[in-house]
Design an enzyme around this catalytic site. Structure first.
Site, PDB file in Angstrom:
ATOM      1  N   CYS A 148      36.097  62.295 -29.217  1.00  0.00           N
ATOM      2  CA  CYS A 148      36.768  61.615 -28.104  1.00  0.00           C
ATOM      3  C   CYS A 148      37.876  62.497 -27.503  1.00  0.00           C
ATOM      4  O   CYS A 148      38.934  62.695 -28.125  1.00  0.00           O
ATOM      5  CB  CYS A 148      37.344  60.271 -28.537  1.00  0.00           C
ATOM      6  SG  CYS A 148      37.902  59.264 -27.149  1.00  0.00           S
ATOM      7  N   CYS A 151      37.754  60.772 -19.068  1.00  0.00           N
ATOM      8  CA  CYS A 151      36.841  60.783 -20.213  1.00  0.00           C
ATOM      9  C   CYS A 151      36.665  62.249 -20.599  1.00  0.00           C
ATOM     10  O   CYS A 151      36.121  63.039 -19.819  1.00  0.00           O
ATOM     11  CB  CYS A 151      35.501  60.160 -19.831  1.00  0.00           C
ATOM     12  SG  CYS A 151      34.367  60.122 -21.231  1.00  0.00           S
TER      13      CYS A 151
END
Ligand code: PYC
Length: 318
Positions: free
Chosen positions: A234, A89
């Site tokens: 992201c 992530c």
């Protein structure tokens, strides 16, 4: 009985991360991949208790710090969200590094951090920004076409950027916070179609449009696995985008790519070619800010001790 978990919250370009410092499940010393399996099979109630209501929100990404198996790493980390577990992530890793800095465990310079999908290198810069040299990223299929009601034919790429993505190249979308509901609906339909088209592993969908800032190259919208959208551009999605730009010869190694997200915040990315392969090593740079340092309270008389959607009774029945 009462117990507590020490967490530190931060946000990276608007997307929140909750780092578990102490009190999380003990997953032993096996590979991080096997520890994810144990987390999922035996301690999944910790996941819902830490990131979902009533203590969190569906958009929160959790990060459990754990001992690394690779002794060159400062720490290991397992990321999780409202529906399950993530490989890597990007925004979360920037949040983890900011958190380690706030705790005095890291200062300017670089360190290695282990994840279930590989080791990444993080660098804390003098200006407070953090860059993450992500796991190797690559495209597995290009020009994949699916037909979606109201949108028509969608063309894009299936890419690994630390998580599995479908990057919808065409049609481009107007990306703006006012269109979130519509973008969510389109991305969810695309995900169904892509999964049915032979890519069941794809759980993140990325749409693209014109940036709102002159210095940005693109603006994206990313649908995450649990029907939430990434408030940041992201990190793993930007890595996937860099892999496509590299494969198409549209960006050179070392050249910057400014990826803006739905809120107008951005990550600056570039890549290096991996040795002996046509994969890339993406490097993503952004900033995170600590928002809270607190102790989550657990009382076994609380019917929502393990999360609103996982009652104490349901947990005991597991
Ligand atoms: O920044 O890689 C990322 C990410 C994945 C899911 C939410 N954020």
């Amino acid at each position: 009985m009462r117990s507590e978990i020490h967490v530190i919250d931060s946000h990276t370009a608007g997307e929140p991360t909750r780092v578990v410092i102490d009190g999380g499940p003990n997953l032993g010393e096996g590979s991080l991949e096997s520890r994810v399996a144990q987390f999922r099979n035996e301690f999944d109630h910790y996941r819902t208790a830490i990131v979902t209501e009533p203590r969190g929100s569906e958009v929160l990404v959790g990060a459990l710090l754990c001992s690394p198996t690779d002794t060159t790493c400062l720490t290991g980390v397992i990321f999780f969200n409202n529906v399950g577990y993530l490989g890597m992530c990007g925004h979360g890793m920037i949040g983890v590094v900011e958190t380690l800095k706030a705790r005095g465990q890291i200062s300017e310079g670089s360190c290695r951090i282990e994840t279930p999908v590989g080791v990444v290198t993080a660098e804390l810069h003098r200006d407070g920004s953090i860059s993450v040299s992500n796991v190797e990223s690559y495209r597995v299929a290009s020009d994949v076409k699916v037909d979606i009601d109201d949108v028509g034919t969608v063309i894009g790429d299936v890419v690994w950027g630390g998580n599995w993505f479908f990057l919808a190249r065409e049609p481009r979308q107007e990306i703006s916070p006012e269109r979130v509901e519509e973008l969510m609906a389109i991305a969810a339909e695309i995900r169904h179609a892509i999964n049915d088209a032979g890519y069941p592993e794809v759980d993140h969908i990325e749409l693209f449009g014109e940036p709102s800032h002159p210095e940005a190259d693109s603006r994206n919208f990313v649908l995450c696995p649990g029907m939430q959208y990434d408030r940041s551009p992201c990190g793993t999605g930007t890595s996937a985008k860099l892999a496509c730009l590299a494969a198409d010869g549209k960006l050179r190694a070392g050249q910057s790519w400014v990826q803006e997200g739905i809120l107008g915040t951005s990550f600056v990315g570039h890549f290096q070619w991996s040795e002996d392969s046509d994969r890339i090593r993406p490097i993503i740079r952004g900033r995170a800010f600590v928002t809270a340092d607190c102790r989550l309270q657990f009382d076994d008389e609380d019917p929502f001790c393990w999360g609103v959607h996982r009652t104490t009774v349901a947990h005991e029945a597991e």
